[in-house]
Write a protein that holds these residues in place. Structure first.
Motif, short mmCIF file in Angstrom:
data_model
loop_
_atom_site.label_atom_id
_atom_site.label_comp_id
_atom_site.label_asym_id
_atom_site.label_seq_id
_atom_site.Cartn_x
_atom_site.Cartn_y
_atom_site.Cartn_z
N ARG A 132 0.75 -1.16 0.08
CA ARG A 132 0.10 0.00 0.04
C ARG A 132 0.88 1.41 -0.10
N LYS A 133 2.09 1.25 0.99
CA LYS A 133 2.90 2.48 0.88
C LYS A 133 3.54 2.81 -0.70
N ALA A 134 3.66 1.48 -1.34
CA ALA A 134 4.53 1.69 -2.65
C ALA A 134 3.68 2.01 -3.54
N ARG A 135 2.35 2.14 -3.38
CA ARG A 135 1.41 2.50 -4.33
C ARG A 135 1.92 3.55 -5.22
N ASN A 136 1.62 3.77 -6.59
CA ASN A 136 2.09 4.71 -7.44
C ASN A 136 3.52 4.94 -7.64
N THR A 137 4.09 3.73 -7.42
CA THR A 137 5.92 3.95 -7.82
C THR A 137 6.23 2.46 -8.21
N ALA A 138 6.93 2.67 -9.14
CA ALA A 138 7.83 1.15 -9.54
C ALA A 138 8.23 0.44 -8.65
N VAL A 139 7.85 -0.72 -8.66
CA VAL A 139 8.26 -1.67 -7.51
C VAL A 139 9.15 -2.93 -7.91
N VAL A 140 10.25 -2.95 -7.07
CA VAL A 140 11.25 -4.24 -7.27
C VAL A 140 11.03 -5.03 -5.91
N ILE A 141 10.70 -6.36 -6.08
CA ILE A 141 10.53 -7.28 -5.03
C ILE A 141 11.74 -8.07 -4.98
N GLU A 142 12.66 -7.90 -3.87
CA GLU A 142 13.75 -8.48 -3.43
C GLU A 142 13.30 -9.71 -2.76
N ALA A 143 13.63 -10.99 -3.45
CA ALA A 143 13.14 -12.24 -2.74
C ALA A 143 13.91 -13.45 -2.84
N ALA A 144 15.34 -12.89 -2.83
CA ALA A 144 16.38 -13.86 -2.78
C ALA A 144 16.56 -14.80 -1.65
N GLU A 145 15.88 -14.22 -0.37
CA GLU A 145 16.09 -15.00 0.89
C GLU A 145 14.72 -15.65 1.28
N ALA A 167 -1.35 -12.19 -3.00
CA ALA A 167 -1.31 -10.91 -2.71
C ALA A 167 -0.52 -10.12 -3.84
N LEU A 168 0.91 -11.01 -4.08
CA LEU A 168 1.80 -10.56 -4.92
C LEU A 168 1.41 -10.42 -6.43
N LEU A 169 0.38 -11.53 -6.71
CA LEU A 169 -0.10 -11.44 -8.26
C LEU A 169 -0.96 -10.38 -8.24
N SER A 170 -1.84 -10.19 -7.29
CA SER A 170 -2.75 -9.15 -7.26
C SER A 170 -2.22 -7.71 -7.51
N ALA A 171 -1.02 -7.59 -6.73
CA ALA A 171 -0.19 -6.34 -6.91
C ALA A 171 0.29 -6.21 -8.14
N TRP A 172 0.84 -7.27 -8.82
CA TRP A 172 1.54 -7.20 -10.11
C TRP A 172 0.36 -6.70 -11.10
N ILE A 173 -0.88 -7.47 -10.97
CA ILE A 173 -1.79 -6.79 -11.86
C ILE A 173 -2.38 -5.42 -11.68
N THR A 174 -2.18 -4.94 -10.42
CA THR A 174 -2.64 -3.57 -10.18
C THR A 174 -1.78 -2.66 -10.59
N TRP A 175 -0.36 -2.89 -10.45
CA TRP A 175 0.62 -2.10 -10.82
C TRP A 175 0.64 -1.91 -12.39
N ARG A 176 0.57 -3.03 -12.89
CA ARG A 176 0.68 -3.12 -14.56
C ARG A 176 -0.70 -2.43 -15.00
N SER A 177 -1.84 -2.56 -14.44
CA SER A 177 -2.98 -1.56 -15.07
C SER A 177 -2.83 -0.23 -14.58
N ASP A 178 -2.18 0.26 -13.69
CA ASP A 178 -1.83 1.60 -13.30
C ASP A 178 -0.52 2.09 -14.18
#
Length: 70
Positions: free
Chosen positions: A29-42, A53-64
Motif C-alpha cells: 500500500r505504501k508503495a502504490r504509484n511507484t515502480a516496485v522491485v521485490i527482492e525475494a532472494a532470501e 497478494a503478490l499476483l494481485s499487486a502485479w496486476i494492479t501495478w501493470r493496470s496503473d
C-alpha cells in the motif's frame, strides 16, 4: 523497504506465511504509484495468500502503468 527515484524496493522475509501478510500488504500500500522491485532472494517459503497478494499487486501495478518486478 527502501525508496529512491520513484522506485520502491521491498525485501521479503524468508518465510511468507500468514504472520507476514499484514507487513507485506502494508508495504505494498505504501508503495502504490511507484515502480516496485521485490527482492525475494532470501524467500524459502510462500503461503498461498502471499502468492495471491503478490499476483494481485502485479496486476494492479501493470493496470496503473507502473513497473512491478520480482
Amino acid at each position: 523497504m527502501s525508496d529512491s527515484a520513484g522506485i520502491t524496493v521491498l525485501r521479503l522475509r524468508p518465510s511468507l506465511d500468514l504472520t507476514a501478510i499484514d507487513e507485506l500488504l502494508r508495504d505494498l500500500r505504501k508503495a502504490r504509484n511507484t515502480a516496485v522491485v521485490i527482492e525475494a532472494a532470501e524467500v524459502s517459503r510462500v503461503s498461498t495468500i502471499a502468492l495471491q497478494a503478490l499476483l494481485s499487486a502485479w496486476i494492479t501495478w501493470r493496470s496503473d502503468g507502473h513497473d512491478f518486478h520480482i
